[in-house]
Scaffold this motif. Sequence first.
Motif, PDB file in Angstrom:
ATOM      1  N   CYS A   5       0.816  -1.213   0.000  1.00 30.44           N
ATOM      2  CA  CYS A   5       0.000   0.000   0.000  1.00 30.44           C
ATOM      3  C   CYS A   5       0.858   1.275   0.000  1.00 30.44           C
ATOM      4  CB  CYS A   5      -0.907   0.001   1.229  1.00 30.44           C
ATOM      5  SG  CYS A   5      -1.974   1.456   1.310  1.00 30.44           S
ATOM      6  N   THR A   6       0.437   2.227  -0.807  1.00 31.56           N
ATOM      7  CA  THR A   6       1.057   3.556  -0.830  1.00 31.56           C
ATOM      8  C   THR A   6      -0.022   4.641  -0.838  1.00 31.56           C
ATOM      9  OG1 THR A   6       1.210   3.482  -3.249  1.00 31.56           O
ATOM     10  CG2 THR A   6       3.161   2.771  -2.008  1.00 31.56           C
ATOM     11  N   ARG A   7      -1.174   4.347  -0.235  1.00 33.52           N
ATOM     12  CA  ARG A   7      -2.314   5.278  -0.250  1.00 33.52           C
ATOM     13  C   ARG A   7      -2.083   6.554   0.541  1.00 33.52           C
ATOM     14  NH1 ARG A   7      -7.417   1.203   0.727  1.00 33.52           N
ATOM     15  NH2 ARG A   7      -7.139   0.026  -1.197  1.00 33.52           N
ATOM     16  N   CYS A   8      -1.163   6.530   1.499  1.00 32.32           N
ATOM     17  CA  CYS A   8      -0.897   7.729   2.295  1.00 32.32           C
ATOM     18  C   CYS A   8       0.600   7.843   2.550  1.00 32.32           C
ATOM     19  CB  CYS A   8      -1.702   7.711   3.603  1.00 32.32           C
ATOM     20  SG  CYS A   8      -1.005   6.670   4.900  1.00 32.32           S
ATOM     21  N   PRO A   9       1.064   8.975   3.040  1.00 34.40           N
ATOM     22  CA  PRO A   9       2.491   9.195   3.254  1.00 34.40           C
ATOM     23  C   PRO A   9       3.155   8.274   4.290  1.00 34.40           C
ATOM     24  CG  PRO A   9       1.335  11.290   3.219  1.00 34.40           C
ATOM     25  CD  PRO A   9       0.293  10.215   3.230  1.00 34.40           C
ATOM     26  N   LEU A  10       2.353   7.579   5.121  1.00 38.58           N
ATOM     27  CA  LEU A  10       2.953   6.668   6.107  1.00 38.58           C
ATOM     28  C   LEU A  10       3.759   5.564   5.428  1.00 38.58           C
ATOM     29  CD1 LEU A  10       0.101   6.234   8.763  1.00 38.58           C
ATOM     30  CD2 LEU A  10       2.100   7.746   8.837  1.00 38.58           C
ATOM     31  N   ALA A  11       3.413   5.232   4.190  1.00 42.41           N
ATOM     32  CA  ALA A  11       4.127   4.195   3.457  1.00 42.41           C
ATOM     33  C   ALA A  11       5.603   4.543   3.291  1.00 42.41           C
ATOM     34  CB  ALA A  11       3.482   3.975   2.091  1.00 42.41           C
ATOM     35  N   CYS A  76       0.476   1.258   9.284  1.00 41.01           N
ATOM     36  CA  CYS A  76       1.857   1.742   9.261  1.00 41.01           C
ATOM     37  C   CYS A  76       2.074   2.701  10.425  1.00 41.01           C
ATOM     38  CB  CYS A  76       2.162   2.471   7.950  1.00 41.01           C
ATOM     39  SG  CYS A  76       1.969   1.428   6.489  1.00 41.01           S
ATOM     40  N   ARG A  77       3.291   2.718  10.938  1.00 39.43           N
ATOM     41  CA  ARG A  77       3.609   3.554  12.089  1.00 39.43           C
ATOM     42  C   ARG A  77       3.636   5.036  11.714  1.00 39.43           C
ATOM     43  NH1 ARG A  77       9.400   4.586  14.775  1.00 39.43           N
ATOM     44  NH2 ARG A  77       8.690   5.650  16.652  1.00 39.43           N
ATOM     45  N   PRO A  78       2.843   5.843  12.418  1.00 37.23           N
ATOM     46  CA  PRO A  78       2.989   7.290  12.241  1.00 37.23           C
ATOM     47  C   PRO A  78       4.347   7.733  12.800  1.00 37.23           C
ATOM     48  CG  PRO A  78       0.825   6.762  13.130  1.00 37.23           C
ATOM     49  CD  PRO A  78       1.664   5.510  13.209  1.00 37.23           C
ATOM     50  N   PRO A  79       5.050   8.627  12.117  1.00 38.29           N
ATOM     51  CA  PRO A  79       6.371   9.065  12.584  1.00 38.29           C
ATOM     52  C   PRO A  79       6.324   9.576  14.027  1.00 38.29           C
ATOM     53  CG  PRO A  79       5.919   9.938  10.393  1.00 38.29           C
ATOM     54  CD  PRO A  79       4.650   9.290  10.878  1.00 38.29           C
ATOM     55  N   GLY A  80       7.302   9.155  14.814  1.00 37.29           N
ATOM     56  CA  GLY A  80       7.395   9.604  16.195  1.00 37.29           C
ATOM     57  C   GLY A  80       6.240   9.132  17.062  1.00 37.29           C
ATOM     58  N   ASN A  81       5.521   8.120  16.606  1.00 40.30           N
ATOM     59  CA  ASN A  81       4.347   7.599  17.330  1.00 40.30           C
ATOM     60  C   ASN A  81       3.255   8.653  17.524  1.00 40.30           C
ATOM     61  OD1 ASN A  81       5.429   5.057  17.437  1.00 40.30           O
ATOM     62  ND2 ASN A  81       6.079   5.219  19.558  1.00 40.30           N
ATOM     63  N   ARG A  82       3.196   9.632  16.620  1.00 33.64           N
ATOM     64  CA  ARG A  82       2.128  10.630  16.704  1.00 33.64           C
ATOM     65  C   ARG A  82       0.799   9.965  16.408  1.00 33.64           C
ATOM     66  NH1 ARG A  82       0.339  11.077  11.701  1.00 33.64           N
ATOM     67  NH2 ARG A  82       1.700  11.410   9.941  1.00 33.64           N
ATOM     68  N   ASP A  83      -0.288  10.677  16.732  1.00 37.27           N
ATOM     69  CA  ASP A  83      -1.624  10.181  16.418  1.00 37.27           C
ATOM     70  C   ASP A  83      -1.795  10.088  14.900  1.00 37.27           C
ATOM     71  OD1 ASP A  83      -2.269  10.138  19.108  1.00 37.27           O
ATOM     72  OD2 ASP A  83      -3.330  12.062  19.054  1.00 37.27           O
ATOM     73  N   PRO A  84      -2.531   9.078  14.439  1.00 35.20           N
ATOM     74  CA  PRO A  84      -2.812   9.021  12.998  1.00 35.20           C
ATOM     75  C   PRO A  84      -3.733  10.167  12.597  1.00 35.20           C
ATOM     76  CG  PRO A  84      -3.919   7.218  14.151  1.00 35.20           C
ATOM     77  CD  PRO A  84      -3.092   7.949  15.166  1.00 35.20           C
ATOM     78  N   PRO A  86      -6.627  12.035  10.172  1.00 36.57           N
ATOM     79  CA  PRO A  86      -7.890  11.541   9.591  1.00 36.57           C
ATOM     80  C   PRO A  86      -7.743  10.910   8.203  1.00 36.57           C
ATOM     81  CG  PRO A  86      -8.269  13.625  10.696  1.00 36.57           C
ATOM     82  CD  PRO A  86      -6.768  13.398  10.710  1.00 36.57           C
ATOM     83  N   PHE A  87      -6.955  11.499   7.321  1.00 35.13           N
ATOM     84  CA  PHE A  87      -6.842  10.925   5.979  1.00 35.13           C
ATOM     85  C   PHE A  87      -6.040   9.630   6.001  1.00 35.13           C
ATOM     86  CE2 PHE A  87      -2.954  13.392   6.007  1.00 35.13           C
ATOM     87  CZ  PHE A  87      -2.062  12.660   5.244  1.00 35.13           C
ATOM     88  N   GLU A  88      -5.140   9.458   6.978  1.00 36.69           N
ATOM     89  CA  GLU A  88      -4.412   8.193   7.116  1.00 36.69           C
ATOM     90  C   GLU A  88      -5.365   7.095   7.588  1.00 36.69           C
ATOM     91  OE1 GLU A  88      -0.157  10.356   8.274  1.00 36.69           O
ATOM     92  OE2 GLU A  88      -1.496   9.642   9.873  1.00 36.69           O
ATOM     93  N   ILE A  89      -6.220   7.447   8.536  1.00 36.82           N
ATOM     94  CA  ILE A  89      -7.217   6.496   9.037  1.00 36.82           C
ATOM     95  C   ILE A  89      -8.147   6.089   7.893  1.00 36.82           C
ATOM     96  CG2 ILE A  89      -9.223   6.255  10.555  1.00 36.82           C
ATOM     97  CD1 ILE A  89      -7.680   8.111  12.551  1.00 36.82           C
ATOM     98  N   GLU A  90      -8.590   7.072   7.130  1.00 41.70           N
ATOM     99  CA  GLU A  90      -9.497   6.781   6.014  1.00 41.70           C
ATOM    100  C   GLU A  90      -8.804   5.935   4.948  1.00 41.70           C
ATOM    101  OE1 GLU A  90     -13.026   6.296   4.740  1.00 41.70           O
ATOM    102  OE2 GLU A  90     -12.686   7.420   6.577  1.00 41.70           O
ATOM    103  N   SER A  91      -7.515   6.164   4.737  1.00 39.52           N
ATOM    104  CA  SER A  91      -6.760   5.382   3.753  1.00 39.52           C
ATOM    105  C   SER A  91      -6.693   3.908   4.130  1.00 39.52           C
ATOM    106  CB  SER A  91      -5.333   5.930   3.613  1.00 39.52           C
ATOM    107  OG  SER A  91      -5.358   7.232   3.076  1.00 39.52           O
ATOM    108  N   CYS A  92      -6.662   3.612   5.424  1.00 37.56           N
ATOM    109  CA  CYS A  92      -6.564   2.230   5.913  1.00 37.56           C
ATOM    110  C   CYS A  92      -7.912   1.603   6.237  1.00 37.56           C
ATOM    111  CB  CYS A  92      -5.700   2.174   7.178  1.00 37.56           C
ATOM    112  SG  CYS A  92      -3.939   2.011   6.873  1.00 37.56           S
ATOM    113  N   ARG A  93      -8.937   2.384   6.245  1.00 33.41           N
ATOM    114  CA  ARG A  93     -10.241   1.899   6.699  1.00 33.41           C
ATOM    115  C   ARG A  93     -10.698   0.633   5.967  1.00 33.41           C
ATOM    116  NH1 ARG A  93     -15.076   5.454   8.558  1.00 33.41           N
ATOM    117  NH2 ARG A  93     -16.422   3.802   9.289  1.00 33.41           N
ATOM    118  N   GLY A  94     -10.495   0.585   4.678  1.00 34.03           N
ATOM    119  CA  GLY A  94     -10.909  -0.580   3.891  1.00 34.03           C
ATOM    120  C   GLY A  94     -10.220  -1.859   4.341  1.00 34.03           C
TER     121      GLY A  94
END
Length: 180
Positions: A5-11, A76-84, A86-94
Amino acid sequence: MALACTRCPLAATRTQVVFGAGDPHAQLMFVGEGPGEQEDLTGEPFVGRAGRLLTGLIEGIGLDRDSVYIANVVKCRPPGNRDPLPFEIESCRGYLEAQLEFVDPAVVVTLGNFATKLLLDTKEGITRLRGRELPYREHAVLIPMLHPSAVLRNGGAALAQARADFVVAKRALARARDGA
Protein backbone atom coordinates in the motif's frame (compact mmCIF):
# COMPACT_ATOMS: atom_id res chain seq x y z
CA MET A 1 -3.03 -5.34 -1.01
CA ALA A 2 -1.93 -3.82 2.30
CA LEU A 3 1.68 -5.02 2.11
CA ALA A 4 2.32 -2.87 -0.96
CA CYS A 5 0.00 0.00 0.00
CA THR A 6 1.06 3.56 -0.83
CA ARG A 7 -2.31 5.28 -0.25
CA CYS A 8 -0.90 7.73 2.29
CA PRO A 9 2.49 9.19 3.25
CA LEU A 10 2.95 6.67 6.11
CA ALA A 11 4.13 4.19 3.46
CA ALA A 12 7.28 6.25 2.93
CA THR A 13 8.39 6.08 6.57
CA ARG A 14 7.41 2.54 7.58
CA THR A 15 9.80 -0.34 7.99
CA GLN A 16 6.98 -2.75 7.26
CA VAL A 17 3.20 -3.00 7.21
CA VAL A 18 1.71 -4.25 10.49
CA PHE A 19 -1.46 -5.89 9.27
CA GLY A 20 -2.67 -8.11 12.11
CA ALA A 21 -1.95 -11.27 14.08
CA GLY A 22 -3.71 -14.16 15.72
CA ASP A 23 -6.49 -16.57 14.91
CA PRO A 24 -8.23 -15.46 11.71
CA HIS A 25 -11.40 -17.18 12.96
CA ALA A 26 -11.29 -15.76 16.49
CA GLN A 27 -14.48 -14.86 18.29
CA LEU A 28 -12.64 -12.02 20.07
CA MET A 29 -10.90 -9.28 18.08
CA PHE A 30 -8.93 -6.32 19.40
CA VAL A 31 -8.53 -3.14 17.36
CA GLY A 32 -5.89 -0.65 18.42
CA GLU A 33 -4.69 2.65 17.00
CA GLY A 34 -1.53 1.99 15.04
CA PRO A 35 1.88 0.38 15.20
CA GLY A 36 4.62 1.77 17.40
CA GLU A 37 8.36 1.41 16.97
CA GLN A 38 8.60 -2.23 18.06
CA GLU A 39 5.61 -3.19 15.94
CA ASP A 40 7.10 -1.45 12.90
CA LEU A 41 10.31 -3.44 13.38
CA THR A 42 8.67 -6.84 13.95
CA GLY A 43 5.61 -6.53 11.70
CA GLU A 44 3.33 -7.70 14.52
CA PRO A 45 0.82 -5.58 16.47
CA PHE A 46 1.19 -4.94 20.20
CA VAL A 47 4.64 -6.36 20.94
CA GLY A 48 6.16 -3.51 22.98
CA ARG A 49 5.34 -2.58 26.59
CA ALA A 50 1.68 -1.97 25.77
CA GLY A 51 1.59 -5.30 23.96
CA ARG A 52 2.98 -7.14 26.97
CA LEU A 53 0.26 -5.56 29.11
CA LEU A 54 -2.40 -6.51 26.54
CA THR A 55 -1.09 -10.08 26.49
CA GLY A 56 -1.24 -10.23 30.29
CA LEU A 57 -4.82 -8.94 30.30
CA ILE A 58 -5.81 -11.49 27.66
CA GLU A 59 -4.21 -14.26 29.71
CA GLY A 60 -5.99 -12.89 32.79
CA ILE A 61 -9.33 -13.94 31.29
CA GLY A 62 -8.09 -17.43 30.43
CA LEU A 63 -7.12 -16.89 26.78
CA ASP A 64 -3.85 -16.51 24.92
CA ARG A 65 -2.76 -14.24 22.08
CA ASP A 66 -3.00 -17.02 19.53
CA SER A 67 -6.72 -17.51 20.22
CA VAL A 68 -7.69 -13.88 19.52
CA TYR A 69 -7.11 -11.57 16.56
CA ILE A 70 -5.31 -8.24 16.96
CA ALA A 71 -5.33 -5.43 14.41
CA ASN A 72 -4.96 -1.65 14.26
CA VAL A 73 -6.82 1.21 12.63
CA VAL A 74 -3.73 2.18 10.61
CA LYS A 75 -1.29 -0.42 9.36
CA CYS A 76 1.86 1.74 9.26
CA ARG A 77 3.61 3.55 12.09
CA PRO A 78 2.99 7.29 12.24
CA PRO A 79 6.37 9.07 12.58
CA GLY A 80 7.40 9.60 16.19
CA ASN A 81 4.35 7.60 17.33
CA ARG A 82 2.13 10.63 16.70
CA ASP A 83 -1.62 10.18 16.42
CA PRO A 84 -2.81 9.02 13.00
CA LEU A 85 -4.32 11.78 10.90
CA PRO A 86 -7.89 11.54 9.59
CA PHE A 87 -6.84 10.93 5.98
CA GLU A 88 -4.41 8.19 7.12
CA ILE A 89 -7.22 6.50 9.04
CA GLU A 90 -9.50 6.78 6.01
CA SER A 91 -6.76 5.38 3.75
CA CYS A 92 -6.56 2.23 5.91
CA ARG A 93 -10.24 1.90 6.70
CA GLY A 94 -10.91 -0.58 3.89
CA TYR A 95 -8.23 -2.93 5.22
CA LEU A 96 -9.70 -2.88 8.72
CA GLU A 97 -13.23 -3.39 7.36
CA ALA A 98 -11.98 -6.39 5.37
CA GLN A 99 -10.34 -7.82 8.50
CA LEU A 100 -13.55 -7.40 10.49
CA GLU A 101 -15.55 -9.03 7.71
CA PHE A 102 -13.13 -11.95 7.33
CA VAL A 103 -12.57 -12.67 11.04
CA ASP A 104 -16.25 -12.02 11.80
CA PRO A 105 -15.77 -11.89 15.60
CA ALA A 106 -18.63 -12.08 18.08
CA VAL A 107 -16.86 -9.56 20.34
CA VAL A 108 -14.84 -6.58 19.12
CA VAL A 109 -12.75 -4.70 21.67
CA THR A 110 -11.61 -1.24 20.64
CA LEU A 111 -8.48 -0.06 22.41
CA GLY A 112 -8.53 3.71 22.83
CA ASN A 113 -10.23 6.66 21.18
CA PHE A 114 -9.24 6.21 17.55
CA ALA A 115 -10.60 2.69 17.13
CA THR A 116 -13.68 3.43 19.24
CA LYS A 117 -14.62 6.60 17.38
CA LEU A 118 -14.01 5.00 13.98
CA LEU A 119 -15.95 1.77 14.54
CA LEU A 120 -18.83 3.36 16.43
CA ASP A 121 -18.88 6.45 14.19
CA THR A 122 -19.09 8.67 17.26
CA LYS A 123 -17.39 11.71 18.68
CA GLU A 124 -17.92 10.46 22.24
CA GLY A 125 -14.67 9.71 24.06
CA ILE A 126 -13.30 6.49 25.47
CA THR A 127 -13.64 7.56 29.11
CA ARG A 128 -17.43 7.79 28.67
CA LEU A 129 -17.82 4.65 26.61
CA ARG A 130 -15.31 2.25 28.13
CA GLY A 131 -16.49 -1.01 29.59
CA ARG A 132 -19.92 -0.92 27.96
CA GLU A 133 -21.27 -3.57 25.62
CA LEU A 134 -22.62 -1.89 22.52
CA PRO A 135 -24.36 -3.59 19.60
CA TYR A 136 -22.06 -3.88 16.60
CA ARG A 137 -22.98 -5.02 13.14
CA GLU A 138 -25.70 -7.63 12.94
CA HIS A 139 -24.59 -10.16 15.52
CA ALA A 140 -21.66 -8.81 17.50
CA VAL A 141 -20.95 -6.54 20.45
CA LEU A 142 -18.28 -3.88 20.67
CA ILE A 143 -16.61 -3.08 23.99
CA PRO A 144 -14.51 0.09 24.14
CA MET A 145 -11.51 -0.10 26.47
CA LEU A 146 -8.61 2.10 27.44
CA HIS A 147 -5.57 1.69 25.23
CA PRO A 148 -2.85 -0.31 27.03
CA SER A 149 -0.46 2.64 26.59
CA ALA A 150 -2.90 4.86 28.50
CA VAL A 151 -3.14 2.21 31.22
CA LEU A 152 0.66 2.18 31.51
CA ARG A 153 0.77 5.99 31.74
CA ASN A 154 -2.04 6.27 34.30
CA GLY A 155 -1.19 3.39 36.63
CA GLY A 156 -3.27 1.65 39.30
CA ALA A 157 -6.79 3.00 38.77
CA ALA A 158 -6.51 2.62 34.99
CA LEU A 159 -5.21 -0.94 35.39
CA ALA A 160 -8.17 -1.77 37.64
CA GLN A 161 -10.54 -0.34 35.00
CA ALA A 162 -8.83 -2.36 32.27
CA ARG A 163 -9.12 -5.57 34.27
CA ALA A 164 -12.82 -4.88 34.92
CA ASP A 165 -13.38 -4.19 31.22
CA PHE A 166 -11.71 -7.50 30.32
CA VAL A 167 -14.19 -9.26 32.60
CA VAL A 168 -16.98 -7.61 30.56
CA ALA A 169 -15.36 -8.97 27.38
CA LYS A 170 -15.01 -12.45 28.92
CA ARG A 171 -18.73 -12.50 29.80
CA ALA A 172 -19.72 -11.29 26.33
CA LEU A 173 -17.53 -13.95 24.76
CA ALA A 174 -19.05 -16.65 26.99
CA ARG A 175 -22.56 -15.56 25.95
CA ALA A 176 -21.54 -15.65 22.29
CA ARG A 177 -20.14 -19.16 22.68
CA ASP A 178 -23.33 -20.29 24.42
CA GLY A 179 -25.35 -18.82 21.58
CA ALA A 180 -27.20 -16.37 23.82
